[in-house]
Design an enzyme around this catalytic site. Sequence first.
Site, short mmCIF file in Angstrom:
data_model
loop_
_atom_site.label_atom_id
_atom_site.label_comp_id
_atom_site.label_asym_id
_atom_site.label_seq_id
_atom_site.Cartn_x
_atom_site.Cartn_y
_atom_site.Cartn_z
N TYR A 1 0.84 -1.20 0.00
CA TYR A 1 0.00 0.00 0.00
C TYR A 1 0.87 1.25 0.00
O TYR A 1 2.06 1.19 0.33
CB TYR A 1 -1.00 0.00 1.15
N ARG B 1 -3.76 -4.61 -2.59
CA ARG B 1 -3.59 -5.86 -1.85
C ARG B 1 -4.66 -6.89 -2.19
O ARG B 1 -4.68 -7.96 -1.60
CB ARG B 1 -3.63 -5.56 -0.35
N ASP C 1 -1.06 0.90 16.58
CA ASP C 1 -0.51 -0.46 16.82
C ASP C 1 0.62 -0.42 17.86
O ASP C 1 0.72 -1.30 18.70
CB ASP C 1 -0.03 -1.06 15.51
N LYS D 1 -9.35 5.11 22.21
CA LYS D 1 -8.36 6.10 21.75
C LYS D 1 -9.13 7.29 21.18
O LYS D 1 -10.00 7.10 20.33
CB LYS D 1 -7.48 5.49 20.66
N ASN E 1 -10.17 -1.56 14.57
CA ASN E 1 -9.52 -1.20 13.29
C ASN E 1 -10.41 -1.40 12.05
O ASN E 1 -10.02 -2.11 11.11
CB ASN E 1 -8.29 -2.09 13.12
N ASP F 1 5.81 2.65 10.12
CA ASP F 1 5.06 2.25 11.31
C ASP F 1 5.97 1.69 12.41
O ASP F 1 5.61 1.72 13.58
CB ASP F 1 4.06 1.14 10.96
O1 KDG Z 1 -2.49 0.34 11.59
C1 KDG Z 1 -1.62 0.63 10.54
C2 KDG Z 1 -2.03 -0.28 9.47
O2 KDG Z 1 -3.29 0.13 9.02
C3 KDG Z 1 -1.13 -0.33 8.31
O3 KDG Z 1 0.15 -0.78 8.60
C4 KDG Z 1 -1.70 -1.15 7.19
O4 KDG Z 1 -2.29 -3.17 8.28
C5 KDG Z 1 -2.59 -2.26 7.58
C6 KDG Z 1 -3.92 -2.23 7.05
O5 KDG Z 1 -4.36 -3.31 6.71
O6 KDG Z 1 -4.53 -1.18 7.00
#
Ligand code: KDG
Length: 313
Positions: free
Chosen positions: A91, A109, A261, A229, A169, A297
């Site tokens: 990405y 992806r 993370d 958060k 997430n 990251d």
């Molecule tokens: O939390 C950060 C992630 O979003 C990034 O590294 C990419 O894992 C990822 C995703 O799937 O969004």
Amino acid sequence: MKPELVALGESLIQFNALSRGPLRHVTLYERHIAGAETTVAVTARRQGISSGIITRVGDDEFGKAILAWLRGEEVDVSQVRIDPDAPTGIYFVQRGFPIPSKSRMFYYRSGSAGSRLSPSDIDPEYIGSAKVFHVTGITPALSESAREATYKAVDAAYRDEVTISFDTNIRPVLWRSEERAARVLKPIIEKTDILFTDPADSRILLGETELEAILRGFLSMGVGTVVVKMGEKGAVAATSSERASADSIPVYVEDPIGAGDAFAGTFITSQLKGRKLKESLERAIIAGTLVVTVRGDEEAIPSESDIDANIHI
Ligand code: KDG
């Protein structure tokens, strides 16, 4: 030796724009290793907790880069499958546009090796001998087989009384609809011991954006510790009997991706080390803050002593 923290999710290659602004004008990118759960595994390891990642990478140069990085960080890669039939996921990160302090991700992806994670990648014994199992709402969004793999892994952790850590997430572009995200994620949340979330995801999952309602909602689903958060407003952690909050630390934001993370990994590590809720939260905020000051990251994830250096300033 089996790792204390096991994470499940797609390890990715990140191309981070060297200049700020819309990607159509960016010509130079920096290559980093990323992936939400991968970053949590690296965070734990940097802070002295052994960790392992369950993932798939392609049989390509990017897969080799991910493996080399993880080995360098001493993350256990015994459960990383090299998939000969699909490429490693990538990405791009657009920084500072259209919101100056934020970044946007553009995924390439679909059909990647990581999206082909399946129940055959899950060894229940590997998960069952860990202290903590960590996954996020990204993994079950990747494909049907990745969703089944997530459920299998969560069930294995639950059966063996491994602490389940889950970061909601929700990445809207990976889901067909918000309703589907809520339907798929709720059975995981019901088994979760430590939940990381924010008001945007809580709206999708609970229909709530207000702090008290979010805490009440997730605690009543059986979550042990809820961590909310709130960006510049800091973070709050609550159990049914205890509550702690911590302020954010204002800094120059280079790229906020990955901060959540490092925050989650540090909170988990601190809890494993027996620290109180408030101290765990403060340490997590320091880790997340350091990550936003650089591109990538994982480079600025702090060790325990790096965090200590910030505690008394
Ligand atoms: O939390 C950060 C992630 O979003 C990034 O590294 C990419 O894992 C990822 C995703 O799937 O969004």
